[in-house]
Scaffold this motif. Structure first.
Motif, PDB file in Angstrom:
ATOM      1  N   UNK A  27       0.836  -1.207   0.000  1.00  0.00           N
ATOM      2  CA  UNK A  27       0.000   0.000   0.000  1.00  0.00           C
ATOM      3  C   UNK A  27       0.872   1.259   0.000  1.00  0.00           C
ATOM      4  N   UNK A  39       0.691   4.585  -2.436  1.00  0.00           N
ATOM      5  CA  UNK A  39       0.504   5.921  -1.868  1.00  0.00           C
ATOM      6  C   UNK A  39       1.620   6.870  -2.294  1.00  0.00           C
ATOM      7  N   UNK A  55      -7.533   8.953  -2.919  1.00  0.00           N
ATOM      8  CA  UNK A  55      -6.475   9.318  -3.867  1.00  0.00           C
ATOM      9  C   UNK A  55      -6.955  10.398  -4.833  1.00  0.00           C
ATOM     10  N   UNK A  76      -7.184  13.829  -3.113  1.00  0.00           N
ATOM     11  CA  UNK A  76      -5.828  14.325  -2.849  1.00  0.00           C
ATOM     12  C   UNK A  76      -5.210  14.870  -4.134  1.00  0.00           C
ATOM     13  N   UNK A 120      -5.001  20.062  -0.588  1.00  0.00           N
ATOM     14  CA  UNK A 120      -5.508  19.047   0.341  1.00  0.00           C
ATOM     15  C   UNK A 120      -4.385  18.056   0.675  1.00  0.00           C
ATOM     16  N   UNK A 174      -2.460  14.706   2.339  1.00  0.00           N
ATOM     17  CA  UNK A 174      -2.707  13.266   2.339  1.00  0.00           C
ATOM     18  C   UNK A 174      -3.365  12.831   3.645  1.00  0.00           C
ATOM     19  N   UNK A 175      -2.861  13.347   4.745  1.00  0.00           N
ATOM     20  CA  UNK A 175      -3.383  12.966   6.060  1.00  0.00           C
ATOM     21  C   UNK A 175      -4.843  13.417   6.191  1.00  0.00           C
ATOM     22  N   UNK A 226      -7.256  11.015   4.479  1.00  0.00           N
ATOM     23  CA  UNK A 226      -7.382   9.779   5.264  1.00  0.00           C
ATOM     24  C   UNK A 226      -8.235  10.002   6.508  1.00  0.00           C
ATOM     25  N   UNK A 276     -10.665   1.569   0.902  1.00  0.00           N
ATOM     26  CA  UNK A 276     -10.088   2.919   0.912  1.00  0.00           C
ATOM     27  C   UNK A 276      -8.817   2.861   0.055  1.00  0.00           C
ATOM     28  N   UNK A 277      -8.797   3.614  -1.027  1.00  0.00           N
ATOM     29  CA  UNK A 277      -7.696   3.455  -1.991  1.00  0.00           C
ATOM     30  C   UNK A 277      -6.312   3.593  -1.358  1.00  0.00           C
ATOM     31  N   UNK A 278      -6.158   4.461  -0.359  1.00  0.00           N
ATOM     32  CA  UNK A 278      -4.824   4.648   0.233  1.00  0.00           C
ATOM     33  C   UNK A 278      -4.643   3.889   1.554  1.00  0.00           C
ATOM     34  N   UNK A 279      -5.639   3.080   1.933  1.00  0.00           N
ATOM     35  CA  UNK A 279      -5.512   2.368   3.213  1.00  0.00           C
ATOM     36  C   UNK A 279      -5.531   0.845   3.069  1.00  0.00           C
TER      37      UNK A 279
END
Lengths: 357, 357
Positions: free
Chosen positions: A150, A154, B104, B107, B113, B115-116, B119, B143-146
């Motif tokens: 992941x 990212x 994603x 962002x 915006x 990254x944090x 999320x 979640x695309x980034x999780x």
């Protein structure tokens, strides 16, 4: 002369490109810190910030080598020599090695290449790499379509935010007819390169062929924007193809020696290889040959001589014939690739475990 | 009138856009098969192939609803009503629900915006969705980034091979100054939409706001090229903002009622809301109001009346004042959101388990 990540044509003026691309030649200071035969033979001949990596290492700072593998065919001698160099470097410096397999890139860039096909070559290429004796406790193999972390996705997204379509078009010569995956891939490649810096805080050095240099420059730009240490690189020239053409290419089977070729194939290919010899043996003995365009000299010099200067001289002065060189090369290459193929078989267990097969 | 995935301006001619976009109006046949209040009230008013999904379902064929969530803010009433509809549909048909969070995308599309931040909104938005009572055994949140599955990335790459930069430019109005992540994202969105078809063999229906319709068309084109069943969609109009503007937008806090607003905020915002009333109570009683531009009527009608036609008539004939409507609305909305917020708190446990927190 054309040198882009997608095309290499004509005789390459390596000195000129170093200046054009804004890199540095490798100098005595670097050679002294890392006197590897491939550096002394000027196979690796240029760099960006590699001196800093070595200087920091002498002060105890760890680093990581990143070397991506674009999988669309079996591996050939040109690939093998680079990964062998990296394995040697790992032995010398105990450094971390990160090898991302960009199966996604090849699938996207090659219209007729199937998804299953790139995944097959993931496996085949990884066998070659593991066979070279990497310290697998300190080596990470990632396959973009098989076990992408992941964190890598990212990082690609974060990198992508700093790269415009316009930049990719300029750097790679793309136009609007390219698919959006190809257009995005430079962000993934940048993520590959910056991954050990982000994950472990290691500075990175990337050994690359001259044609890939533009992508390193792109990654360096992104690193700067992300306030990360810029990756260093160490640039190699190309390994000549069997026809004497400037770059061996996996997609050109007749001019290429694959790591998986049989003894019979190796002998056949080498017997047909282009040499720099004179038209007749008599003429060769009288006027000498030209080792600088000769594929037999290329492979003997790169793979089997720590210092090929004596052979170079013997060829130029006519004291060795093409037949003699080819005979020596065929014997040594068969032995070398046979030993490699044996290691390659042993690597299956490690790879299956890694891929949880 | 402008209706694109990135801009909605002016009063929207919903009938005209259905024709322009090449979709179908929802007819009695569909309403009979699925007589949900939001269909009867014509909130969902158009579709592509939704009739086939329902007909196949009557023959026992399972299907999946895909509904992506672009997370850059807290959720508002417009989001909530759509997911409530989907939860109802799941109860009615026992269907699979797939909810990809495109953190994603947000962002990449929003320059400032972090990254944090996206999320954080992943988590906050997921609470709202789980709170609506989905059957979590038959619902997937990605979640695309999780927690992006490898299969989803691979599907994005396969989709990307079928979409050119030129197509994205035409469909979304992008130019070369866009970052390559934004340019790539339509491939990821296509992958979201086709995921249940590829993974489980389910045909897919996507409930979407009119502005997202162009992306469904893109996915349908890719599905055809990949020899997959084309996703169906069911198209909604927008929920009006508090100022009476045609689309409530999470990035416009003054015109938006968030699911997390306090009782005090709800009352304040609703008391300032734009209504279709006459300038004075006397005039209202004499000439009546215009419920068709009124935000109070909008929310009462959508959230609290199964059939708002009587209220519509009462407003037009002056038998109800704006003050009365606002009072009723404030009471009902406070109660509704309070109950939602209680469910939202309970959802934390489920979500933490899902994210292995």
């Amino acid at each position: 002369m054309t040198v882009t990540p997608y095309e290499v044509e004509g005789e390459v003026d390596y000195a000129k490109t170093v200046k054009e691309f804004g890199a540095q030649f490798i100098d005595d200071k670097i050679t002294k810190m890392f006197p590897h035969p491939l550096i002394k033979k000027k196979y690796f001949y240029a760099h960006r910030n590699f001196d800093r990596i070595l200087e920091d290492n002498q002060k105890g700072k760890k680093f990581s080598i990143v070397s991506g593998r674009g999988v669309s065919e079996n591996m050939h001698l040109g690939h093998l020599i680079c990964y062998k160099f990296i394995a040697d470097m790992q032995k010398e410096f105990g450094c971390h090695v990160f090898i991302p397999f960009s199966d996604d890139e090849k699938f996207l860039y090659k219209q007729n290449l199937a998804f299953e096909e790139v995944q097959k070559f993931d496996y085949e290429n990884a066998l070659d790499i593991i066979a070279l004796g990497f310290d697998m406790k300190n080596t990470e193999l990632i396959f973009d379509t098989l076990n992408m972390p992941q964190g890598l996705y990212n990082l690609a997204i974060k990198s992508a935010k700093h790269i415009t379509t316009s930049t990719v078009k300029c750097a790679l010569g793309f136009d609007d007819s390219k698919n959006i995956g190809s257009n995005f891939y430079p962000a993934m490649q940048t993520a590959h390169i910056l991954y050990p810096t982000v994950k472990y805080g290691y500075p990175v050095v990337v050994p690359v062929g001259l044609d890939q240099d533009v992508l390193i420059k792109l990654s360096r730009d992104v690193a700067e924007k992300m306030k990360l240490r810029k990756p260093a690189d160490i640039i190699s020239r190309f390994v000549r193809g069997l026809s004497g053409n400037p770059k061996m290419s996996a997609s050109d089977p007749q001019n290429t020696l694959y790591t998986t070729d049989t003894e019979e194939q190796i002998k056949k290919k080498l017997s047909n290889a282009f040499t720099g010899g004179a038209p007749t043996v008599a003429e060769q003995k009288e006027k000498g040959g030209n080792p600088d365009v000769c594929s037999a000299y290329e492979y003997l010099g790169l793979f089997f001589y720590d210092d090929p200067s004596e052979l170079h001289e013997k060829c130029k002065s006519g004291r060795v014939t093409c037949g003699e060189c080819k005979k020596e090369l065929a014997e040594k290459m068969c032995k070398f690739l046979k030993a490699h193929q044996a290691q390659r078989e042993k690597a299956r267990k490690t790879l299956d475990k890694l891929l949880q097969k």
